[in-house]
Scaffold this motif. Structure first.
Motif, PDB file in Angstrom:
ATOM      1  N   GLN A  15     -31.315  11.346  30.763  1.00  0.00           N
ATOM      2  CA  GLN A  15     -30.680  12.168  31.798  1.00  0.00           C
ATOM      3  C   GLN A  15     -31.353  11.970  33.149  1.00  0.00           C
ATOM      4  OE1 GLN A  15     -30.892  15.832  29.467  1.00  0.00           O
ATOM      5  NE2 GLN A  15     -28.663  15.979  29.604  1.00  0.00           N
ATOM      6  N   LYS A  16     -32.661  11.856  33.150  1.00  0.00           N
ATOM      7  CA  LYS A  16     -33.407  11.634  34.393  1.00  0.00           C
ATOM      8  C   LYS A  16     -32.969  10.326  35.066  1.00  0.00           C
ATOM      9  CE  LYS A  16     -38.048  10.524  35.924  1.00  0.00           C
ATOM     10  NZ  LYS A  16     -39.372  10.128  35.466  1.00  0.00           N
ATOM     11  N   LEU A  17     -32.821   9.264  34.279  1.00  0.00           N
ATOM     12  CA  LEU A  17     -32.420   7.972  34.842  1.00  0.00           C
ATOM     13  C   LEU A  17     -30.978   7.983  35.337  1.00  0.00           C
ATOM     14  CD1 LEU A  17     -34.159   5.631  32.255  1.00  0.00           C
ATOM     15  CD2 LEU A  17     -34.925   6.174  34.581  1.00  0.00           C
ATOM     16  N   ALA A  22     -27.560   8.247  40.380  1.00  0.00           N
ATOM     17  CA  ALA A  22     -26.572   8.999  41.169  1.00  0.00           C
ATOM     18  C   ALA A  22     -27.137   9.421  42.518  1.00  0.00           C
ATOM     19  CB  ALA A  22     -26.106  10.220  40.380  1.00  0.00           C
ATOM     20  N   HIS A  23     -28.354   9.925  42.522  1.00  0.00           N
ATOM     21  CA  HIS A  23     -28.964  10.394  43.775  1.00  0.00           C
ATOM     22  C   HIS A  23     -29.283   9.242  44.736  1.00  0.00           C
ATOM     23  CE1 HIS A  23     -29.101  14.600  42.751  1.00  0.00           C
ATOM     24  NE2 HIS A  23     -29.727  14.346  41.607  1.00  0.00           N
ATOM     25  N   GLU A  24     -29.524   8.066  44.212  1.00  0.00           N
ATOM     26  CA  GLU A  24     -29.835   6.908  45.055  1.00  0.00           C
ATOM     27  C   GLU A  24     -28.615   6.357  45.781  1.00  0.00           C
ATOM     28  OE1 GLU A  24     -33.459   5.003  42.348  1.00  0.00           O
ATOM     29  OE2 GLU A  24     -31.532   3.987  42.435  1.00  0.00           O
ATOM     30  N   HIS A  25     -27.439   6.557  45.229  1.00  0.00           N
ATOM     31  CA  HIS A  25     -26.252   5.915  45.802  1.00  0.00           C
ATOM     32  C   HIS A  25     -25.701   6.719  46.977  1.00  0.00           C
ATOM     33  CE1 HIS A  25     -22.408   4.016  46.286  1.00  0.00           C
ATOM     34  NE2 HIS A  25     -22.828   3.044  45.478  1.00  0.00           N
ATOM     35  N   ASP A  65     -18.920   0.947  39.812  1.00  0.00           N
ATOM     36  CA  ASP A  65     -19.499  -0.374  39.561  1.00  0.00           C
ATOM     37  C   ASP A  65     -20.982  -0.397  39.918  1.00  0.00           C
ATOM     38  OD1 ASP A  65     -19.356  -3.385  39.166  1.00  0.00           O
ATOM     39  OD2 ASP A  65     -19.919  -3.263  41.282  1.00  0.00           O
ATOM     40  N   ALA A  66     -21.312   0.120  41.089  1.00  0.00           N
ATOM     41  CA  ALA A  66     -22.709   0.132  41.537  1.00  0.00           C
ATOM     42  C   ALA A  66     -23.578   1.016  40.644  1.00  0.00           C
ATOM     43  CB  ALA A  66     -22.786   0.606  42.988  1.00  0.00           C
ATOM     44  N   GLN A  72     -27.832   0.184  34.286  1.00  0.00           N
ATOM     45  CA  GLN A  72     -28.240  -0.901  33.382  1.00  0.00           C
ATOM     46  C   GLN A  72     -29.648  -1.379  33.735  1.00  0.00           C
ATOM     47  OE1 GLN A  72     -26.855  -2.115  30.650  1.00  0.00           O
ATOM     48  NE2 GLN A  72     -28.511  -3.564  30.373  1.00  0.00           N
ATOM     49  N   ALA A  73     -29.928  -1.542  35.018  1.00  0.00           N
ATOM     50  CA  ALA A  73     -31.264  -1.979  35.448  1.00  0.00           C
ATOM     51  C   ALA A  73     -32.322  -0.937  35.097  1.00  0.00           C
ATOM     52  CB  ALA A  73     -31.260  -2.267  36.950  1.00  0.00           C
ATOM     53  N   LEU A  74     -32.026   0.342  35.350  1.00  0.00           N
ATOM     54  CA  LEU A  74     -32.980   1.409  35.031  1.00  0.00           C
ATOM     55  C   LEU A  74     -33.233   1.494  33.529  1.00  0.00           C
ATOM     56  CD1 LEU A  74     -31.783   4.216  37.467  1.00  0.00           C
ATOM     57  CD2 LEU A  74     -34.005   3.045  37.514  1.00  0.00           C
ATOM     58  N   PHE A  75     -32.180   1.396  32.725  1.00  0.00           N
ATOM     59  CA  PHE A  75     -32.355   1.426  31.276  1.00  0.00           C
ATOM     60  C   PHE A  75     -33.224   0.247  30.833  1.00  0.00           C
ATOM     61  CE2 PHE A  75     -28.357   3.983  29.769  1.00  0.00           C
ATOM     62  CZ  PHE A  75     -28.880   5.118  30.371  1.00  0.00           C
ATOM     63  N   SER A  76     -32.989  -0.909  31.396  1.00  0.00           N
ATOM     64  CA  SER A  76     -33.778  -2.089  31.047  1.00  0.00           C
ATOM     65  C   SER A  76     -35.244  -1.909  31.445  1.00  0.00           C
ATOM     66  CB  SER A  76     -33.188  -3.321  31.728  1.00  0.00           C
ATOM     67  OG  SER A  76     -33.914  -4.467  31.379  1.00  0.00           O
ATOM     68  N   GLU A  77     -35.481  -1.421  32.660  1.00  0.00           N
ATOM     69  CA  GLU A  77     -36.853  -1.193  33.145  1.00  0.00           C
ATOM     70  C   GLU A  77     -37.623  -0.212  32.267  1.00  0.00           C
ATOM     71  OE1 GLU A  77     -36.904   0.104  37.242  1.00  0.00           O
ATOM     72  OE2 GLU A  77     -35.467  -1.455  37.798  1.00  0.00           O
ATOM     73  N   HIS A  78     -36.928   0.759  31.717  1.00  0.00           N
ATOM     74  CA  HIS A  78     -37.568   1.815  30.923  1.00  0.00           C
ATOM     75  C   HIS A  78     -37.358   1.631  29.414  1.00  0.00           C
ATOM     76  CE1 HIS A  78     -37.479   3.580  34.952  1.00  0.00           C
ATOM     77  NE2 HIS A  78     -38.553   4.227  34.554  1.00  0.00           N
TER      78      HIS A  78
END
Length: 96
Positions: A15-17, A22-25, A65-66, A72-78
């Motif tokens: 949920q955090k990721l 969402a907050h970054e976009h 899309d963004a 996907q990148a955040l899930f991969s990083e973590h």
């Protein structure tokens, strides 16, 4: 936006990721604020839903899309495992 992750994943981290993305976009508005919801325990995955409001309805697909790309990148990083449907098949052979 639905997301499916492995049963072993930490719901708080997932949920955090989702909310981080969402907050970054810049196309996601702050009010009403984005929601990351743990929707259900599925057979093959834990199901989450990210709900956001966008600044302009015509930007909805680009924002989606963004967000998918960033998540996907955040899930991969973590090391969050995205779940896929699984099925075990057992073959029994008859002895004669």
């Amino acid at each position: 936006m639905p997301f499916y992750v492995a049963h072993e994943e930490d719901p708080v981290q997932v949920q955090k990721l989702l909310l981080q993305a969402a907050h970054e976009h810049p196309g996601v508005v702050e009010k009403p604020e984005p929601l990351a919801l743990f929707m259900e325990y599925g057979d093959s995955a834990l199901q989450y839903e990210l709900r956001v409001y966008v600044t302009h309805v015509d930007e909805r697909l680009r924002v989606r899309d963004a967000l998918n790309t960033r998540i996907q990148a955040l899930f991969s990083e973590h090391n969050i495992t995205v779940a896929w449907p699984k099925q075990d098949i057992f073959f029994h052979t008859e002895r004669r």
